[in-house]
Scaffold this motif. Structure first.
Motif, PDB file in Angstrom:
ATOM      1  N   GLU A  39       1.477  -9.270   4.510  1.00 21.16           N
ATOM      2  CA  GLU A  39       0.798  -8.868   3.272  1.00 21.16           C
ATOM      3  C   GLU A  39      -0.705  -8.754   3.494  1.00 21.16           C
ATOM      4  O   GLU A  39      -1.348  -7.786   3.062  1.00 21.16           O
ATOM      5  N   SER A  42      -1.489  -5.674   5.601  1.00 21.24           N
ATOM      6  CA  SER A  42      -1.310  -4.437   4.841  1.00 21.24           C
ATOM      7  C   SER A  42      -2.481  -4.199   3.888  1.00 21.24           C
ATOM      8  O   SER A  42      -2.873  -3.057   3.651  1.00 21.24           O
ATOM      9  N   GLU A  43      -3.052  -5.273   3.346  1.00 19.55           N
ATOM     10  CA  GLU A  43      -4.213  -5.148   2.463  1.00 19.55           C
ATOM     11  C   GLU A  43      -5.465  -4.714   3.220  1.00 19.55           C
ATOM     12  O   GLU A  43      -6.385  -4.166   2.628  1.00 19.55           O
ATOM     13  N   GLN A  44      -5.466  -4.963   4.541  1.00 18.08           N
ATOM     14  CA  GLN A  44      -6.641  -4.642   5.350  1.00 18.08           C
ATOM     15  C   GLN A  44      -6.447  -3.382   6.184  1.00 18.08           C
ATOM     16  O   GLN A  44      -7.271  -3.064   7.040  1.00 18.08           O
ATOM     17  N   GLU A  49       3.288  -3.307   3.747  1.00 16.71           N
ATOM     18  CA  GLU A  49       3.671  -4.685   4.052  1.00 16.71           C
ATOM     19  C   GLU A  49       4.948  -4.726   4.886  1.00 16.71           C
ATOM     20  O   GLU A  49       5.073  -5.511   5.830  1.00 16.71           O
TER      21      GLU A  49
END
Length: 127
Positions: A39, A42-44, A49
């Motif tokens: 997670e 995936s945010e970066q 994800e």
């Protein structure tokens, strides 16, 4: 941010008759699992994800496979994984065989960036 530690009392394993002494020990501040790492990654990044989780699972599978083949696994700026062993001692090389192996373990040797982290980390007493 600093790492918390606590004081614990321990025996000396080399001399169990010696008086116990007090030592500092790190207090874990939780843990992070594969799903949370996926997670975070995936945010970066532009990856989903699910893609990140799949990549981490494949990485784990391949690290295990390569270690089983006796290879050192080099993970760039993270560090290296390697199988290590301990064995009984013998007087001649001919006496040494696989049955002499008494312990196996996986060694992790951090790369320069992780080692430098150890020089800058700070500690505080657990309250």
């Amino acid at each position: 941010m600093s790492i918390k530690f606590k004081t614990i009392e321990r025996l000396n394993p080399q001399d169990v008759t010696a008086p116990k002494k007090y030592y500092a020990a790190v207090t874990a501040n939780g843990s992070v699992d594969f799903e949370t790492l996926a997670e975070m990654i995936s945010e970066q990044s532009a990856l989903s994800e699910t893609d990140c989780l799949a990549a981490l699972n494949i990485l784990e599978t391949n690290i295990v496979r390569e270690l089983k083949n006796g290879r050192i696994v080099r993970l760039g700026k993270l560090g290296n994984f390697q199988i290590s062993l301990s064995s009984e001692g013998f007087d001649t090389p001919e006496e040494v065989g696989a049955s002499a192996i008494t312990k196996t373990r996986v060694l992790f040797r951090p790369a320069k960036k992780l080692r430098s982290l150890l020089k800058t980390v700070t500690f505080t007493t657990q309250t």
